[in-house]
Motif scaffolding. Structure first.
Motif, PDB file in Angstrom:
ATOM      1  N   SER A  91       0.863  -1.182   0.000  1.00  0.00           N
ATOM      2  CA  SER A  91       0.000   0.000   0.000  1.00  0.00           C
ATOM      3  C   SER A  91       0.900   1.233   0.000  1.00  0.00           C
ATOM      4  O   SER A  91       1.885   1.288   0.732  1.00  0.00           O
ATOM      5  N   GLY A  92       0.553   2.195  -0.838  1.00  0.00           N
ATOM      6  CA  GLY A  92       1.302   3.442  -0.916  1.00  0.00           C
ATOM      7  C   GLY A  92       0.626   4.514  -0.080  1.00  0.00           C
ATOM      8  O   GLY A  92      -0.604   4.593  -0.034  1.00  0.00           O
ATOM      9  N   HIS A  93       1.424   5.331   0.590  1.00  0.00           N
ATOM     10  CA  HIS A  93       0.891   6.381   1.463  1.00  0.00           C
ATOM     11  C   HIS A  93       1.362   7.741   0.949  1.00  0.00           C
ATOM     12  O   HIS A  93       2.550   7.948   0.725  1.00  0.00           O
ATOM     13  N   TYR A  94       0.409   8.668   0.800  1.00  0.00           N
ATOM     14  CA  TYR A  94       0.670   9.967   0.203  1.00  0.00           C
ATOM     15  C   TYR A  94       0.115  11.084   1.083  1.00  0.00           C
ATOM     16  O   TYR A  94      -0.852  10.881   1.819  1.00  0.00           O
ATOM     17  N   TRP A  95       0.708  12.272   0.953  1.00  0.00           N
ATOM     18  CA  TRP A  95       0.144  13.486   1.544  1.00  0.00           C
ATOM     19  C   TRP A  95       0.547  14.668   0.695  1.00  0.00           C
ATOM     20  O   TRP A  95       1.600  14.668   0.055  1.00  0.00           O
ATOM     21  N   SER A  98     -13.669  19.927  -6.949  1.00  0.00           N
ATOM     22  CA  SER A  98     -14.309  18.859  -6.199  1.00  0.00           C
ATOM     23  C   SER A  98     -13.237  18.030  -5.499  1.00  0.00           C
ATOM     24  O   SER A  98     -12.040  18.222  -5.714  1.00  0.00           O
ATOM     25  N   THR A  99     -13.662  17.107  -4.679  1.00  0.00           N
ATOM     26  CA  THR A  99     -12.734  16.233  -3.977  1.00  0.00           C
ATOM     27  C   THR A  99     -11.903  15.426  -4.960  1.00  0.00           C
ATOM     28  O   THR A  99     -10.709  15.241  -4.768  1.00  0.00           O
ATOM     29  N   ARG A 100     -12.508  14.987  -6.019  1.00  0.00           N
ATOM     30  CA  ARG A 100     -11.775  14.218  -7.034  1.00  0.00           C
ATOM     31  C   ARG A 100     -10.643  15.047  -7.649  1.00  0.00           C
ATOM     32  O   ARG A 100      -9.573  14.530  -7.939  1.00  0.00           O
ATOM     33  N   ASP A 101     -10.863  16.352  -7.833  1.00  0.00           N
ATOM     34  CA  ASP A 101      -9.807  17.220  -8.361  1.00  0.00           C
ATOM     35  C   ASP A 101      -8.613  17.281  -7.417  1.00  0.00           C
ATOM     36  O   ASP A 101      -7.461  17.274  -7.845  1.00  0.00           O
ATOM     37  N   TYR A 102      -8.879  17.362  -6.111  1.00  0.00           N
ATOM     38  CA  TYR A 102      -7.797  17.427  -5.131  1.00  0.00           C
ATOM     39  C   TYR A 102      -7.046  16.098  -5.073  1.00  0.00           C
ATOM     40  O   TYR A 102      -5.840  16.079  -4.895  1.00  0.00           O
ATOM     41  N   LEU A 103      -7.749  14.995  -5.228  1.00  0.00           N
ATOM     42  CA  LEU A 103      -7.093  13.691  -5.214  1.00  0.00           C
ATOM     43  C   LEU A 103      -6.256  13.481  -6.463  1.00  0.00           C
ATOM     44  O   LEU A 103      -5.224  12.805  -6.417  1.00  0.00           O
ATOM     45  N   ASP A 104      -6.672  14.051  -7.574  1.00  0.00           N
ATOM     46  CA  ASP A 104      -5.906  13.921  -8.815  1.00  0.00           C
ATOM     47  C   ASP A 104      -4.609  14.727  -8.786  1.00  0.00           C
ATOM     48  O   ASP A 104      -3.720  14.496  -9.604  1.00  0.00           O
ATOM     49  N   GLU A 105      -4.484  15.677  -7.855  1.00  0.00           N
ATOM     50  CA  GLU A 105      -3.252  16.446  -7.732  1.00  0.00           C
ATOM     51  C   GLU A 105      -2.112  15.637  -7.113  1.00  0.00           C
ATOM     52  O   GLU A 105      -0.953  16.017  -7.217  1.00  0.00           O
ATOM     53  N   ILE A 106      -2.420  14.544  -6.460  1.00  0.00           N
ATOM     54  CA  ILE A 106      -1.396  13.724  -5.816  1.00  0.00           C
ATOM     55  C   ILE A 106      -0.584  13.000  -6.879  1.00  0.00           C
ATOM     56  O   ILE A 106      -1.133  12.382  -7.785  1.00  0.00           O
ATOM     57  N   THR A 107       0.746  13.097  -6.765  1.00  0.00           N
ATOM     58  CA  THR A 107       1.657  12.455  -7.706  1.00  0.00           C
ATOM     59  C   THR A 107       2.638  11.567  -6.946  1.00  0.00           C
ATOM     60  O   THR A 107       2.598  11.486  -5.713  1.00  0.00           O
ATOM     61  N   ARG A 108       3.529  10.929  -7.674  1.00  0.00           N
ATOM     62  CA  ARG A 108       4.550  10.076  -7.049  1.00  0.00           C
ATOM     63  C   ARG A 108       5.478  10.873  -6.141  1.00  0.00           C
ATOM     64  O   ARG A 108       6.066  10.321  -5.227  1.00  0.00           O
ATOM     65  N   LYS A 109       5.629  12.175  -6.396  1.00  0.00           N
ATOM     66  CA  LYS A 109       6.494  13.005  -5.557  1.00  0.00           C
ATOM     67  C   LYS A 109       5.925  13.161  -4.147  1.00  0.00           C
ATOM     68  O   LYS A 109       6.658  13.482  -3.225  1.00  0.00           O
ATOM     69  N   ASP A 110       4.630  12.938  -3.975  1.00  0.00           N
ATOM     70  CA  ASP A 110       3.983  13.093  -2.679  1.00  0.00           C
ATOM     71  C   ASP A 110       3.994  11.806  -1.865  1.00  0.00           C
ATOM     72  O   ASP A 110       3.387  11.740  -0.803  1.00  0.00           O
ATOM     73  N   LEU A 111       4.669  10.790  -2.356  1.00  0.00           N
ATOM     74  CA  LEU A 111       4.713   9.489  -1.689  1.00  0.00           C
ATOM     75  C   LEU A 111       5.537   9.582  -0.407  1.00  0.00           C
ATOM     76  O   LEU A 111       6.674  10.049  -0.423  1.00  0.00           O
ATOM     77  N   ILE A 112       4.949   9.159   0.707  1.00  0.00           N
ATOM     78  CA  ILE A 112       5.665   9.078   1.976  1.00  0.00           C
ATOM     79  C   ILE A 112       6.489   7.794   1.979  1.00  0.00           C
ATOM     80  O   ILE A 112       7.642   7.781   2.337  1.00  0.00           O
TER      81      ILE A 112
END
Length: 179
Positions: free
Chosen positions: A143-147, A157-171
């Motif tokens: 499982s990958g964890h992001y912030w 919308s919420t979906r727009d904010y979730l689509d902003e997450i990229t591999r660079k945000d991986l914890i």
């Protein structure tokens, strides 16, 4: 045994703040040290089990310290799971002012568990949820964890904010064994 992932942001605005023009070399070092003590960097800590039994949930917890230091308006926390193994998700703890939920298929094709936290006026935030894995599954899964801090748009919308997450945000990635 529980494993822990941690991450700290390197916010350029906090670290690269210029010293006042009238400050001398000796006093600017003391001023920078006191400024750093006042402005702490936001950090996130993720805890998860290293192994679970079939039919039992895995509890995953995100603890964010100093979210009030973000200059953005909201924070997105997300966990990705392989889409074919998740049976059920139940939130245990949600931050105040957060919209939490699941997406059966996100942009990568995984099962996503997320929280969009709109109120960052706290010194600590906690998001905790239980994930049940299908009883037919055995083995290890990742499982990958992001912030990511985001700026809220009026039409977003919420979906727009979730689509902003990229591999660079991986914890980090969590490997959990199902016995």
């Amino acid at each position: 045994m529980r494993r822990v992932l941690t991450a700290a942001t390197c916010l350029v605005a906090f670290l690269a703040s210029p010293a006042p023009a009238h400050a001398t070399e000796a006093s600017s070092g003391a001023h920078t040290a006191s400024y750093a003590a006042e402005r702490r960097l936001p950090k996130v800590k993720v805890t998860y089990p290293s192994a679970i039994r079939r039919g039992r949930p895995a509890r995953i917890t995100y603890k964010v310290t100093h979210p009030d230091q973000f200059t953005d308006e909201a924070l997105v926390l997300q966990a990705d799971f392989p889409r074919s193994i998740v049976s059920k998700v139940r939130f245990v703890t949600r931050p105040k002012g957060a919209k939490c939920g699941t997406q059966k298929r996100n942009s990568v094709g995984n099962y996503a568990v997320y929280c969009v936290i709109r109120s960052l006026n706290h010194s600590r935030l906690t998001m905790s949820f239980n994930v049940w894995i299908k009883t037919s599954y055995r083995g290890k899964f990742r499982s990958g964890h992001y912030w990511r801090p985001v700026t809220l748009d009026y039409g977003g919308s919420t979906r727009d904010y979730l689509d902003e997450i990229t591999r660079k945000d991986l914890i980090g990635n969590a490997w959990i064994r199902v016995r």
